[in-house]
Scaffold this active site. Structure first.
Site, PDB file in Angstrom:
ATOM      1  N   SER A 257     120.507  12.751  27.367  1.00  0.00           N
ATOM      2  CA  SER A 257     119.903  12.208  28.584  1.00  0.00           C
ATOM      3  C   SER A 257     119.211  11.087  28.435  1.00  0.00           C
ATOM      4  O   SER A 257     118.905  10.807  27.139  1.00  0.00           O
ATOM      5  CB  SER A 257     119.234  13.180  29.460  1.00  0.00           C
ATOM      6  OG  SER A 257     117.962  13.395  28.778  1.00  0.00           O
ATOM      7  N   LYS A 258     118.905  10.410  29.632  1.00  0.00           N
ATOM      8  CA  LYS A 258     118.318   9.135  29.275  1.00  0.00           C
ATOM      9  C   LYS A 258     116.801   9.070  28.634  1.00  0.00           C
ATOM     10  O   LYS A 258     116.570   8.287  27.834  1.00  0.00           O
ATOM     11  CB  LYS A 258     118.084   8.471  30.759  1.00  0.00           C
ATOM     12  CG  LYS A 258     119.718   8.456  31.173  1.00  0.00           C
ATOM     13  CD  LYS A 258     119.558   7.461  32.543  1.00  0.00           C
ATOM     14  CE  LYS A 258     120.796   7.340  32.933  1.00  0.00           C
ATOM     15  NZ  LYS A 258     120.796   6.327  34.291  1.00  0.00           N
ATOM     16  N   ARG A 259     116.029  10.463  28.977  1.00  0.00           N
ATOM     17  CA  ARG A 259     114.909  10.454  28.125  1.00  0.00           C
ATOM     18  C   ARG A 259     115.072  10.604  26.550  1.00  0.00           C
ATOM     19  O   ARG A 259     113.940  10.556  26.086  1.00  0.00           O
ATOM     20  CB  ARG A 259     114.315  11.585  28.912  1.00  0.00           C
ATOM     21  CG  ARG A 259     113.987  11.270  30.345  1.00  0.00           C
ATOM     22  CD  ARG A 259     112.392  11.008  30.589  1.00  0.00           C
ATOM     23  NE  ARG A 259     112.074  10.590  31.939  1.00  0.00           N
ATOM     24  CZ  ARG A 259     112.061   9.398  32.056  1.00  0.00           C
ATOM     25  NH1 ARG A 259     112.576   8.216  31.244  1.00  0.00           N
ATOM     26  NH2 ARG A 259     111.646   9.029  33.434  1.00  0.00           N
ATOM     27  N   ASP A 260     116.029  11.101  26.376  1.00  0.00           N
ATOM     28  CA  ASP A 260     116.334  11.661  24.947  1.00  0.00           C
ATOM     29  C   ASP A 260     115.964  10.445  23.730  1.00  0.00           C
ATOM     30  O   ASP A 260     115.768  10.806  22.882  1.00  0.00           O
ATOM     31  CB  ASP A 260     117.722  12.281  24.740  1.00  0.00           C
ATOM     32  CG  ASP A 260     117.682  13.580  25.434  1.00  0.00           C
ATOM     33  OD1 ASP A 260     116.505  14.120  25.528  1.00  0.00           O
ATOM     34  OD2 ASP A 260     118.621  14.050  25.639  1.00  0.00           O
TER      35      ASP A 260
END
Length: 500
Positions: A257-260
């Site tokens: 995900s984008k947060r990763d």
RNA sequence: GGCCCGUUCGUUUAUCGGUUAGGACGCCAGGUUUUCAUCCUGGUAGGAGGGGUUCGACUCCCCUACGGGCUACCA
């Protein structure tokens, strides 16, 4: 045979992330393989999640990778507009058709009411069973429906899923997939604001744009049943479907995900972004020192294989050998080490001048204003020992400025103060000589005086660069220049002597 | 919870019933190198479990386990 037309259809709800890039890549490869058309379609039907600049980011990213659409916003084409928000009226027509044929109905339940239903019953689903007791044009008397329609509030159009049917389709990657219609929910196809949801817009556009192959992420597999049902309601032939396995986090726990990016310390977006909100700031592959061809090569093999042992592919080569049936079924973890290895390979095989241009901005940012020719020479010497282009600068600072610190440990261990006079003489000779004489000066001096080269080279290296690591010393000195090299040695020797 | 998809070395993949289960990354060891790196050589390590089908199963079928996805008037 109909010519191949595929689309990459991201929604501009944020920056395009690496999984999206891979989807774009596979669509591109498939299109090019069959001399077909690669279309970019912007799925901006959700006004609430629209992020200004996201569309530009997506296009800039595709451009960086060289995955240019043949049709799309800003690219033209006969099937536009390519932004769904500009096709609102089209969807309404088709929604009306579904309504008129009895394959869809009006639902008047408010979002809050549905929310409550879900809270009280975790398994709640708006389906062929529950719609019989909910507020919609199927249960309400005609006059009431007319009244609500005129009032115009909370009107959603839902797809009327038939009961007791098996909906099945063939997926190019997974084979035969089937669903029981009773398990399917009556998806909203036109929202209260008049915009379609993905489901309607997607099939209407795919049909109108004459998309022959839908290649998208696995997250769409469950709703494909709804889509094939709509194709049937409209009397259209569905395209071929291919649902790509997801790219997973390095831990394997869930999709990347984008947060990763922040979490695992590697980029998940192509391009960097500066934002007022700290959490929206991130470094992209480009600024992190990745070459687009390397990222593409890595991505191509993450979920697909040519069927043999070849790993290095140019984009044209990939276009030639790519095929849907070689796509893997299971999700693949994002392996940054493998990505770096690919990048290293591409850097090593890159032209020095080309590399110089890619690191030029970085060099200037660091205050290193050197000629592009000089930078190219630095790249030539550094490229075999970096994984990312930015390391050419960060690992080669001594090409731009004298070292700020020295490897004292090694000096204490290997430097002999009694050799100090020899180093100074070597420095003098280098300073007075030509650049192509450096090697002869050092080796000649050492030989003539019966000294050991092994006692001099490492020390000279540290004097020049500060550390024991780096490219060939003679080559480095030639690049840095005789005068500068000479001065660095003289200065460093004075410093080394003080350590004893 | 329900539905759908999946499961070969640590990772990524090859194998489309018969192989000593192959490659690459990573890691380890050795060689080359004044150093680091590159490069070369070698090594490490795998079919989730249980049932079938078959002369023979990693490969086909079923069950279980595990993993993932979906389950919004988001895409």
């Amino acid at each position: 045979m109909k010519s191949v037309r595929v689309r990459f259809a991201p929604s501009p709800t944020g920056p395009l992330h690496i999984g999206g890039v891979r989807t774009a890549l596979y669509n591109y490869l498939f299109a090019k393989k069959f001399k077909g058309t690669f279309i970019l379609r912007i799925e901006d039907t959700d006004q609430n999640r629209y992020v200004p600049g996201a569309e530009a980011y997506i296009i800039d990213s595709l451009r960086w990778f060289g995955l240019l659409p043949d049709e799309g916003p800003e690219f033209g084409g006969e099937y536009g507009p390519y932004r769904q928000s500009e096709r609102k009226e089209i969807y309404k027509q088709y929604g009306d058709k579904l309504l008129a044929d009895g394959n869809a109905y009006y639902a008047f339940d408010t979002p809050e009411e549905l929310e409550m239903m879900r809270e009280s019953d975790q398994t709640f689903k708006y389906d062929s069973k529950s719609r019989k007791v909910l507020k919609n044009s199927l249960t309400l008397p005609p006059e009431k429906v007319k009244e609500l329609l005129e009032k115009g509030e909370n009107i959603a159009v839902r797809l009327k899923i038939p009961e007791n049917e098996i909906i099945s389709f063939n997926d190019e990657i997974r084979g035969h997939v089937s669903f029981e219609s009773n398990e399917l929910d009556d998806k909203v196809i036109l929202k209260g604001d008049g915009m379609p949801t993905y489901h309607l817009a997607n099939i209407v556009d795919d049909h109108l744009m004459e998309i022959t192959h839908v290649i998208r992420g696995e997250e769409w597999l469950p709703s494909t049943a709804h889509h094939v049902l709509m194709y049937r309601f409209f009397g259209w032939t569905p395209p071929s479907f291919s649902h790509l396995p997801l790219i997973l986090k390095p831990t394997g726990q869930g999709k990347l995900s984008k947060r990763d990016g922040a979490k695992f310390g590697f980029p998940v977006f192509p391009l960097s972004r500066d934002s007022d909100h700290e959490e929206d700031n991130f470094t992209g592959f480009k600024d992190d020192g990745f070459l687009p061809e390397a990222v593409l090569n890595f991505l191509a093999l993450l979920g697909w294989s040519p069927g043999n042992d070849q790993e290095m592919f140019t984009l044209p080569e990939l276009c030639e050998v790519f095929s849907l049936d070689k796509i893997t079924k299971s999700g693949a973890r994002f392996d940054i080490d493998k990505a770096k290895w690919f990048n290293q390979q591409y850097i090593i095989h890159s032209d020095n001048l080309k590399l110089a241009y890619t690191v030029q901005d970085k060099a200037i940012d660091e205050g290193y204003n050197v000629s592009i020719e000089y930078l190219a020479d630095v790249c030539g010497l550094m490229k075999e020992r970096v994984h990312k282009t930015d390391e050419i600068i960060s690992g080669g600072r001594f090409f731009f400025e004298p070292p700020h610190a020295f490897d004292d440990e090694t000096i204490k261990k290997r430097y002999k103060p009694e050799n100090s006079k020899h180093f100074l003489k070597i420095a003098d000779q280098i300073g007075a000589g030509e650049k192509n004489e450096i090697e002869q000066i050092i080796k000649g001096y050492v030989q003539e005086n019966g000294l050991k080269l092994g006692e001099f080279m490492p020390i000279l290296r540290i004097a020049l660069s500060g550390s024991m690591q780096g490219p060939d010393l003679i080559q480095s000195m030639m690049l840095i220049g005789n005068k500068e090299s000479s001065e660095r040695i003289t200065l460093a020797v004075a410093y080394f002597d003080k350590l004893f």
